[in-house]
Design an enzyme around this catalytic site. Structure first.
Site, short mmCIF file in Angstrom:
data_model
loop_
_atom_site.label_atom_id
_atom_site.label_comp_id
_atom_site.label_asym_id
_atom_site.label_seq_id
_atom_site.Cartn_x
_atom_site.Cartn_y
_atom_site.Cartn_z
N LYS A 168 2.66 -57.96 -5.65
CA LYS A 168 3.15 -56.88 -5.95
C LYS A 168 4.81 -57.18 -7.05
CE LYS A 168 1.52 -56.08 -1.93
NZ LYS A 168 0.09 -55.37 -2.59
N GLU A 191 14.57 -56.82 -3.73
CA GLU A 191 15.27 -55.47 -3.99
C GLU A 191 15.95 -55.24 -3.30
OE1 GLU A 191 11.79 -52.89 -2.54
OE2 GLU A 191 10.13 -53.78 -4.64
N HIS A 216 5.32 -51.26 11.47
CA HIS A 216 4.25 -51.58 10.42
C HIS A 216 3.11 -50.97 11.33
CE1 HIS A 216 7.11 -53.17 8.37
NE2 HIS A 216 7.56 -54.06 8.91
N ARG A 245 -7.87 -48.88 -1.31
CA ARG A 245 -8.70 -48.14 -0.73
C ARG A 245 -8.50 -46.98 -0.44
NH1 ARG A 245 -5.06 -51.31 2.52
NH2 ARG A 245 -3.77 -49.54 4.64
C1 MV4 Z 1 10.81 -51.67 2.14
C2 MV4 Z 1 11.94 -50.80 2.79
C3 MV4 Z 1 13.62 -50.21 2.33
N1 MV4 Z 1 13.81 -50.48 0.83
N2 MV4 Z 1 12.51 -51.84 0.31
C4 MV4 Z 1 7.52 -52.44 4.62
C5 MV4 Z 1 6.39 -52.34 4.55
C6 MV4 Z 1 5.66 -52.32 3.33
N3 MV4 Z 1 5.12 -51.47 2.67
C7 MV4 Z 1 7.76 -51.90 2.78
N4 MV4 Z 1 8.54 -51.86 3.33
C8 MV4 Z 1 9.99 -51.49 3.28
N5 MV4 Z 1 10.38 -52.09 2.12
C9 MV4 Z 1 13.47 -51.26 0.15
N6 MV4 Z 1 13.82 -52.18 -0.73
C10 MV4 Z 1 11.95 -50.93 3.88
C11 MV4 Z 1 10.73 -51.23 4.54
C12 MV4 Z 1 9.49 -50.43 5.98
C13 MV4 Z 1 9.13 -49.99 5.41
C14 MV4 Z 1 8.31 -48.89 4.69
C15 MV4 Z 1 7.47 -47.76 4.80
C16 MV4 Z 1 6.95 -47.47 6.42
C17 MV4 Z 1 7.32 -48.14 7.13
C18 MV4 Z 1 8.36 -49.28 7.20
C19 MV4 Z 1 9.31 -50.09 8.20
C20 MV4 Z 1 9.73 -50.71 7.76
C21 MV4 Z 1 10.67 -50.55 7.01
#
Ligand code: MV4
Length: 517
Positions: A116, A199, A234, A292
């Protein structure tokens, strides 16, 4: 073009890939574990090979075995589906070493994007917006210095994490040093890489992703977005396109960012660029790239009128994309509901066992990507997703109406499913208004218990069940998909003997198939 493709997967995605192969005149090879010998992907394929026991490590993840089978069967290419080996670069490299084409991205870009921190750096250099945070990996001291400029709350993310794994929320300055130490050692034991970065924590936000497709000749296009905010811990449950909050100028910017992300990472084949979208400011931020074909790809296929598996195969064979961004037009609205064997009234507990009876929906605007049939035993080793129900409408209201109609048509007897969850969600005024965010299900949604039925109603249902069971027993149930090796009944009969199929349902299916030629 390839003559024969091995599909290194099971369930609905294996079947979905093989269907496109058959349309393209490409022979298909299935692999299966002992508990999957009755599955439809095994029955649909032109050839099928047993590769091991039920646990994934002994079968669908055993890539030396799969490559060995691929060589013995003489395939030109392997499609990995999603999950299992789809993002394992060792597998793609083992395919290449065996002279077999891996239908998916090149290992170099998968490695770059799998880390990442290197993905973030690549996006910053390409002008793709990222969440404010640290430029690279940080240790405890550096984290303490960087945190005030980022602000609280903030997230510590594992560089080797992704998809919700390896994330930790920090609310105040005092916690940061210890949290970085713990997060780093957790990442070390989970991923073999203790690298972490910081972040700013954005909330509430929506998860919006861009489908991209790129060929080996430097062409890359974006096929619109998918809104994936409806997820629990998730796990996505419903995806739709277009997003209710993305206006056309923003969509165009996001698609351009998706294409820039693909080009900057040297990406090839189908991929998804994930963004966080902040509806308060209309800003979007790069999260990660999923290297994917994703579960929810049919939503995009329906809007853009393309077969993404066909495109993947053509691209892997070296063909140019054959269309440009200007050729992409996105029509109507599509929704996908993931149908899983879990009990929405009991904390979504997995509900495994035998499915006694299935009747799948169909009709206008309905697509079912499924691999279940009456009589199937749901093995305990794999994902509880049974099927994907995808509905299209000219607009969102029609897509929702159709989805509700199709969900009510869907009959699955024998295991509990999340169909009642989807029906309640589609009636939720907040969903109907398009007001969802990534925390919606976990924080703001509760199943309403159904009214207890009266004793009379219960007895009436029991009588109806017995009557319909008797009628089915007289006329014979047939499996959901009556397909097998193309052409001959001798081939499907031979397959049954090879697999030692005992299921009455399947024998009836074959009798029907033979009698209809
Ligand atoms: C975040 C966020 C808020 N702020 N990053 C969770 C999965 C991963 N792909 C990244 N995620 C998140 N990153 C920042 N800076 C909130 C999430 C997140 C989330 C993101 C996508 C789909 C569902 C989620 C559920 C909880 C938190």
């Amino acid at each position: 073009m390839f003559k024969k493709i091995l599909v290194a997967n099971r369930g609905e995605i294996a079947l979905r890939v093989m269907r496109t192969c058959r349309e393209m005149g490409i022979a298909t090879v299935a692999v299966y574990s002992t508990v999957d010998r009755n599955m439809l992907h095994v029955r649909y394929a032109d050839e099928a090979y047993l590769i091991g026991e039920g646990p994934p490590l002994e079968s669908y993840l055993n890539y030396p075995k799969i490559v060995e089978v691929a060589k013995a069967a003489g395939v030109d290419a392997i499609h990995p589906g999603y999950g299992f080996l789809s993002e394992r670069t060792e597998f793609a490299e083992a395919c290449a070493d065996a002279g077999i084409t891996f239908i998916g991205p090149n290992p170099e870009s998968v490695k770059l994007l799998g880390d990442k921190v290197s993905a973030r750096r690549t996006m910053i250099a390409a002008g793709v917006p990222v969440v404010p945070g640290t430029e690279g990996r940080v240790g405890p001291d550096e984290a303490v210095r960087a945190a005030p400029a980022i602000g609280f709350p903030l997230l510590i993310k594992a560089s080797a994490g992704g998809g919700g794994k390896g994330i930790r929320l920090v609310r105040s300055e005092g916690e940061i040093e210890g949290a970085v130490r713990v997060a780093s050692s957790e990442a070390q034991s989970a991923f073999g890489d203790g690298g972490v970065f910081l972040e700013r924590y954005l909330s509430p936000v929506r998860h919006v992703e861009i489908q991209i497709i790129a060929d080996q000749h430097g062409n890359a296009v974006a096929l619109g977005e998918r809104e994936c905010s409806v997820q629990r811990r998730h796990q996505k449950l419903l995806e739709e396109s277009p997003s209710t909050v993305i206006e056309q100028p923003i969509r165009e910017k996001m698609m351009a960012a998706g294409v820039a992300a693909a080009k900057a990472s040297g990406y090839c084949n189908a991929g998804t660029v994930e963004f966080l979208f902040d509806p308060a400011t209309n800003e979007f931020f790069f999260l990660e790239v999923n290297t994917r074909l994703q579960v929810e790809h049919p939503v995009t296929e329906w809007l853009c009128g393309r077969d993404l598996v066909r495109d993947q195969i053509r691209i892997a064979a070296g063909e140019p994309l054959g269309f440009t961004q200007a050729d992409v037009s996105l029509r109507g609205h599509a929704i996908e509901c993931r149908i899983a064997a879990e009990d929405p009234y009991n904390n979504y507990l997995p509900s495994l066992g035998r499915i006694d009876f299935v009747n799948e929906p169909s009709g206008p605007g309905v697509r079912v990507d499924s691999s279940i049939f009456s009589g199937i035993e749901i093995p305990y080793f794999y994902d509880p997703m049974l099927a994907k129900l995808i509905c299209w409408g000219a607009d969102r209201a029609q897509a929702i109406e159709r989805m509700k109609r199709a969900l009510r048509e869907y009959v699955i007897v024998g295991v509990k499913t999340n169909i009642p969850f989807h029906l309640q969600l589609l009636d939720d005024p907040r969903f109907v208004a398009g007001q969802v965010h990534t925390g919606f299900l976990d924080d703001d949604f509760k199943m309403i218990e159904p009214d207890d039925r009266s004793e009379d109603e219960r007895i009436a249902l029991m009588v109806a069940a017995v009557l319909s069971h008797n009628r089915r027993a007289r006329h014979g149930a047939q499996p959901a998909v009556l397909t097998g090796p193309a052409g001959s009944g001798w081939a499907s009969g031979g397959r049954d003997r090879q697999l030692n199929v005992q299921s009455q349902v399947m024998q009836q299916g074959n009798r029907w198939r033979r009698s209809t030629g």
